[in-house]
Design a protein around this motif. Structure first.
Motif, mmCIF file in Angstrom:
data_model
loop_
_atom_site.group_PDB
_atom_site.id
_atom_site.type_symbol
_atom_site.label_atom_id
_atom_site.label_comp_id
_atom_site.label_asym_id
_atom_site.label_seq_id
_atom_site.Cartn_x
_atom_site.Cartn_y
_atom_site.Cartn_z
ATOM 1 N N ILE A 448 0.833 -1.205 0.000
ATOM 2 C CA ILE A 448 0.000 0.000 0.000
ATOM 3 C C ILE A 448 0.861 1.246 0.000
ATOM 4 O O ILE A 448 0.553 2.245 -0.656
ATOM 5 C CB ILE A 448 -0.958 -0.012 1.217
ATOM 6 C CG1 ILE A 448 -1.936 -1.195 1.095
ATOM 7 C CG2 ILE A 448 -1.715 1.300 1.326
ATOM 8 C CD1 ILE A 448 -2.827 -1.374 2.289
ATOM 9 N N LEU A 449 1.969 1.185 0.753
ATOM 10 C CA LEU A 449 2.858 2.347 0.818
ATOM 11 C C LEU A 449 3.433 2.686 -0.552
ATOM 12 O O LEU A 449 3.600 3.861 -0.906
ATOM 13 C CB LEU A 449 3.995 2.083 1.807
ATOM 14 C CG LEU A 449 3.618 2.151 3.290
ATOM 15 C CD1 LEU A 449 4.787 1.737 4.144
ATOM 16 C CD2 LEU A 449 3.164 3.553 3.655
ATOM 17 N N GLN A 450 3.763 1.677 -1.310
ATOM 18 C CA GLN A 450 4.288 1.935 -2.646
ATOM 19 C C GLN A 450 3.262 2.651 -3.515
ATOM 20 O O GLN A 450 3.594 3.566 -4.266
ATOM 21 C CB GLN A 450 4.706 0.617 -3.304
ATOM 22 C CG GLN A 450 5.887 -0.043 -2.615
ATOM 23 C CD GLN A 450 6.235 -1.374 -3.264
ATOM 24 O OE1 GLN A 450 5.610 -1.788 -4.230
ATOM 25 N NE2 GLN A 450 7.235 -2.054 -2.719
ATOM 26 N N ASP A 451 1.995 2.251 -3.395
ATOM 27 C CA ASP A 451 0.939 2.933 -4.146
ATOM 28 C C ASP A 451 0.768 4.368 -3.683
ATOM 29 O O ASP A 451 0.563 5.279 -4.494
ATOM 30 C CB ASP A 451 -0.382 2.180 -4.014
ATOM 31 C CG ASP A 451 -0.331 0.820 -4.674
ATOM 32 O OD1 ASP A 451 -1.129 -0.044 -4.294
ATOM 33 O OD2 ASP A 451 0.508 0.639 -5.559
ATOM 34 N N ILE A 452 0.856 4.574 -2.356
ATOM 35 C CA ILE A 452 0.697 5.927 -1.816
ATOM 36 C C ILE A 452 1.819 6.828 -2.288
ATOM 37 O O ILE A 452 1.596 7.977 -2.695
ATOM 38 C CB ILE A 452 0.647 5.883 -0.268
ATOM 39 C CG1 ILE A 452 -0.622 5.155 0.203
ATOM 40 C CG2 ILE A 452 0.698 7.292 0.311
ATOM 41 C CD1 ILE A 452 -0.694 4.964 1.692
ATOM 42 N N GLU A 453 3.044 6.317 -2.270
ATOM 43 C CA GLU A 453 4.178 7.127 -2.719
ATOM 44 C C GLU A 453 4.049 7.474 -4.198
ATOM 45 O O GLU A 453 4.381 8.583 -4.623
ATOM 46 C CB GLU A 453 5.485 6.369 -2.473
ATOM 47 C CG GLU A 453 5.826 6.238 -0.990
ATOM 48 C CD GLU A 453 7.040 5.363 -0.778
ATOM 49 O OE1 GLU A 453 7.541 5.328 0.347
ATOM 50 O OE2 GLU A 453 7.485 4.727 -1.741
ATOM 51 N N TYR A 454 3.514 6.545 -4.978
ATOM 52 C CA TYR A 454 3.322 6.805 -6.403
ATOM 53 C C TYR A 454 2.289 7.907 -6.624
ATOM 54 O O TYR A 454 2.479 8.828 -7.427
ATOM 55 C CB TYR A 454 2.884 5.522 -7.103
ATOM 56 C CG TYR A 454 2.508 5.703 -8.551
ATOM 57 C CD1 TYR A 454 1.192 5.734 -8.946
ATOM 58 C CD2 TYR A 454 3.486 5.845 -9.527
ATOM 59 C CE1 TYR A 454 0.826 5.902 -10.287
ATOM 60 C CE2 TYR A 454 3.152 6.031 -10.864
ATOM 61 C CZ TYR A 454 1.818 6.043 -11.232
ATOM 62 O OH TYR A 454 1.502 6.221 -12.530
ATOM 63 N N LEU A 455 1.201 7.826 -5.876
ATOM 64 C CA LEU A 455 0.151 8.855 -6.018
ATOM 65 C C LEU A 455 0.636 10.210 -5.554
ATOM 66 O O LEU A 455 0.347 11.240 -6.176
ATOM 67 C CB LEU A 455 -1.078 8.440 -5.212
ATOM 68 C CG LEU A 455 -1.840 7.215 -5.749
ATOM 69 C CD1 LEU A 455 -2.931 6.806 -4.780
ATOM 70 C CD2 LEU A 455 -2.433 7.536 -7.102
ATOM 71 N N LEU A 456 1.409 10.236 -4.462
ATOM 72 C CA LEU A 456 1.908 11.509 -3.949
ATOM 73 C C LEU A 456 2.896 12.140 -4.918
ATOM 74 O O LEU A 456 2.916 13.358 -5.086
ATOM 75 C CB LEU A 456 2.572 11.307 -2.588
ATOM 76 C CG LEU A 456 1.610 10.987 -1.421
ATOM 77 C CD1 LEU A 456 2.383 10.707 -0.158
ATOM 78 C CD2 LEU A 456 0.624 12.135 -1.209
ATOM 79 N N SER A 457 3.722 11.319 -5.550
ATOM 80 C CA SER A 457 4.677 11.873 -6.513
ATOM 81 C C SER A 457 3.958 12.479 -7.703
ATOM 82 O O SER A 457 4.361 13.518 -8.235
ATOM 83 C CB SER A 457 5.639 10.788 -6.980
ATOM 84 O OG SER A 457 4.938 9.744 -7.644
ATOM 85 N N ASN A 458 2.826 11.860 -8.125
ATOM 86 C CA ASN A 458 2.062 12.426 -9.229
ATOM 87 C C ASN A 458 1.340 13.684 -8.837
ATOM 88 O O ASN A 458 1.204 14.619 -9.612
ATOM 89 C CB ASN A 458 1.045 11.406 -9.734
ATOM 90 C CG ASN A 458 1.698 10.270 -10.495
ATOM 91 O OD1 ASN A 458 2.840 10.421 -10.955
ATOM 92 N ND2 ASN A 458 1.017 9.165 -10.654
ATOM 93 N N SER A 459 0.866 13.746 -7.563
ATOM 94 C CA SER A 459 0.143 14.932 -7.120
ATOM 95 C C SER A 459 1.066 16.138 -7.019
ATOM 96 O O SER A 459 0.654 17.274 -7.233
ATOM 97 C CB SER A 459 -0.517 14.662 -5.758
ATOM 98 O OG SER A 459 0.465 14.431 -4.770
#
Length: 461
Positions: A448-459
């Motif tokens: 889940i953390l990997q997905d969160i980091e990916y979304l935050l980098s895009n935001s």
């Protein structure tokens, strides 16, 4: 001065001209700037760049004035907004009208005094105020407004092409269609399920006042006959190449080929114009499929081949035929080595499994109403994230992960010793939880953390 060999007007109203000596001229979409590329001498090294001259159209020097004038005449005949500069318009073509009019009133259909007929059959219709007129050829398929063998590499839809005295005029709505005007008053029109499979020829015979009509198949063109004014085979082949270029452009993933400088409204954010991702699916053992809001579908298969097609998601599935969503009859295949190939969706040949997989996915997606398609993304991607709160969660989860022994079992003993000075409440909490359940939970948390980091980098972008 070299004569023009080919002139092309693109959908953004830019013009590309090629001359007999190999030189080229490019007009900007608004017409206010041009770039002239001189033909390199025969002794020039192949890697040496040709000489280029870039100037404002209004201040064009005498060396390039005539070329720019003819290019502007070709552009202004079909452009959305003509470019008129007093400094380059010949004096005999200037008219001083001291009024500003935005609307023109045309005579009624039963009025004959405002229409004049020439000996060649051309009809000229004058407006009621006499400040504008329309010129229609005998076939009445083409009009001119007065107040147009190499790859088309410019990534823009083609609007008008002039080549060897023949004019090719295109329209782009739901499909690409093309009309050919050889110059003798006749016209060829593209026909067929997706336009371009057949061409219908309309000819007006001046002597008998009768119209001749023939239909030609692209796959079975007639041979050239001595005495004919033009080659039917050559005309249709050239039109087919133009249609294929437009199909490749519509299947491009650049998404910005319609953004033109002079058409942009001040204060409009370009990111709001670009299409959005509507649906993304990862199909096991097949590949990754994506659908965009501009009806473009992109599929990446596991073997490295990618396929792009257009599918109309705007209308409901109940009100259309099964295959009506395929708004363009062509698909673009891109191979792992970068090579591209344009294929017909109904005749894919050896690539049938790729086309069938994408069309089947589009059909399932079309079962959803158009309003629901925009909400098909996972809810996690549609939330407004708070970066500060999510970073705080990541820090807490990372601390638990590093001290659980999941990442490095050897160093976990050292971490346990170093954690003795932690607060008593934290030690009690960790010891109370079963070690195996913690391991499973933290593994899931790591994903889940990997997905969160990916979304935050895009935001942040």
């Amino acid at each position: 001065m070299a004569a023009e060999v080919r002139m092309v007007l693109y959908e953004d109203d830019s013009v590309h001209v090629r001359y007999a000596d190999g030189s080229k001229l490019q007009l900007s979409p608004c017409g206010s700037e041009f770039l002239f590329e001189k033909a390199p001498p025969l002794s020039t090294h192949p890697l040496e760049q040709p000489e280029r001259i870039r100037q404002r159209t209004h201040f064009v020097i005498s060396t390039y004035r005539e070329q720019v004038q003819r290019a502007l005449d070709f552009r202004n005949s079909s452009a959305m907004c003509p470019f008129l500069s007093e400094s380059i318009i010949p004096s005999e073509r200037k008219k001083h009208i001291l009024i500003d009019f935005s609307e023109i009133k045309w005579p009624s259909l039963d009025s004959d005094d405002s229409a004049t007929y020439s000996e060649s059959g051309t009809v000229k219709i004058t407006s009621l105020d006499g400040h504008a007129y329309l010129c229609l050829p005998r076939s009445q398929h083409e009009f001119t407004r007065l107040s147009d063998e190499e790859e088309y590499s410019y990534p823009e839809l083609v609007k008008v092409v002039w080549y060897k005295g023949v004019t090719y005029r295109l329209t782009h709505k739901n499909v690409n269609s093309i009309e050919i005007y050889p110059g003798d008053g006749s016209v060829f029109k593209s026909e067929g399920a997706y336009y371009g499979n057949y061409f219908t020829y309309y000819s007006s015979q001046e002597e008998s006042e009768k119209s001749e009509r023939k239909t030609y198949s692209v796959n079975n063109l007639p041979p050239d006959r001595p005495g004919n004014l033009f080659s039917v085979c050559s005309l249709i082949k050239q039109a087919t190449r133009i249609l294929q270029h437009c199909a490749k452009t519509r299947l491009s993933l650049s998404h910005n080929y319609r953004i033109c400088c002079w058409k942009m409204v001040p204060g409009v954010n370009v990111s709001n114009i670009l299409p959005k991702l509507l649906k993304e699916s990862l199909i096991p053992n097949v590949g990754r499929f994506l659908a965009y809001s501009d009806d473009k579908v992109h599929a990446v298969f596991l073997d490295g081949i990618t396929l792009t097609l257009n599918w109309d998601f705007s209308s409901s599935a109940e009100k259309r035929r099964v295959d009506q969503g395929l708004s363009l009859g062509w698909c673009r295949l891109t191979f792992p080595d970068g090579q591209e190939q344009l294929i017909q969706a109904k005749h894919p040949g050896a690539y049938e499994r790729y086309v069938t997989s994408v069309i089947s996915w589009c059909r399932r997606l079309s079962q959803t109403s158009p309003k629901q398609v925009a909400t098909l993304l996972p809810p996690v991607l549609q939330e407004n994230w708070s970066i500060a709160s999510e970073l705080e969660k990541i820090q807490k989860f990372n601390w638990l992960l590093e001290n659980s022994g999941i990442l490095n079992p050897t160093s976990s003993k050292k971490n346990e010793q170093c954690s003795e000075d932690k607060s008593e409440s934290s030690e009690t909490l960790i010891e109370a939880i079963n070690e195996e359940s913690v391991s499973v939970a933290l593994k899931r948390t790591s994903e889940i953390l990997q997905d969160i980091e990916y979304l935050l980098s895009n935001s942040r972008k």
